[in-house]
Motif scaffolding. Structure first.
Motif, PDB file in Angstrom:
ATOM      1  N   THR A  90       9.246 -12.186  12.319  1.00 48.05           N
ATOM      2  CA  THR A  90       9.026 -10.781  12.191  1.00 48.05           C
ATOM      3  C   THR A  90      10.025 -10.811  10.668  1.00 48.05           C
ATOM      4  O   THR A  90      10.835 -10.137  10.864  1.00 48.05           O
ATOM      5  N   VAL A  92      10.526 -10.425   6.345  1.00 47.93           N
ATOM      6  CA  VAL A  92       9.088 -10.503   5.118  1.00 47.93           C
ATOM      7  C   VAL A  92       9.489 -11.500   4.187  1.00 47.93           C
ATOM      8  O   VAL A  92      10.570 -12.227   4.103  1.00 47.93           O
ATOM      9  N   LEU A 116       4.859  -8.872   3.607  1.00 54.33           N
ATOM     10  CA  LEU A 116       5.468  -8.308   5.138  1.00 54.33           C
ATOM     11  C   LEU A 116       4.896  -8.933   6.480  1.00 54.33           C
ATOM     12  O   LEU A 116       3.102  -8.580   6.206  1.00 54.33           O
ATOM     13  N   THR A 118       4.120  -8.130  10.355  1.00 51.10           N
ATOM     14  CA  THR A 118       5.463  -7.843  11.231  1.00 51.10           C
ATOM     15  C   THR A 118       4.724  -8.408  12.792  1.00 51.10           C
ATOM     16  O   THR A 118       3.210  -7.765  12.519  1.00 51.10           O
TER      17      THR A 118
END
Length: 121
Positions: A90, A92, A116, A118
């Motif tokens: 996780t 950016v 991003l 996640t």
């Protein structure tokens, strides 16, 4: 000017896959090296994968065997195929390219704004 735009980020469950894309636009004569970096909250930005103009690749130990970097020179694009994703992936993710805007110009570095990723259940 040169712009790098990433796409492909999002929410994925552990063990899942994502493919990130980065496309360069603007006044570009050629692109030498391309790379992907990532930055998690509270951590330093780190190199994830690097590909040279000749196609040689480098991967961080944490992603080796799971991530694959590639490039499409005609499309002025870099890609990062990510499989077996883990929560610790996780972050950016940022695209990086070394670009020449003229045939005799110096190499200049450009960064994308990030996408991003996640990894969570």
């Amino acid at each position: 000017q040169v712009q790098l735009v990433e796409s492909g980020g999002g929410l994925v469950q552990p063990g899942g896959s994502l493919r990130l894309s980065c496309t360069a636009s603007g006044s570009i004569f050629s692109i030498d090296d391309m790379a992907w970096y990532r930055q998690a909250p509270g951590k330093e930005r780190e190199l994830v994968a690097h590909i040279t103009s000749g196609g040689s690749t480098y991967y961080a130990d944490s992603v080796k065997g799971r991530f694959t970097v590639s490039r499409a020179n005609t499309a002025k694009a870099a890609y990062l195929q990510m499989v077996s994703l883990k929560p610790e992936d996780t972050a950016v993710y940022y695209c990086w390219m070394a670009v020449r805007t003229t045939s005799s110009g110096l190499r200049a570095i450009y960064w994308g704004k990030g996408t991003l990723v996640t990894v969570s259940s």
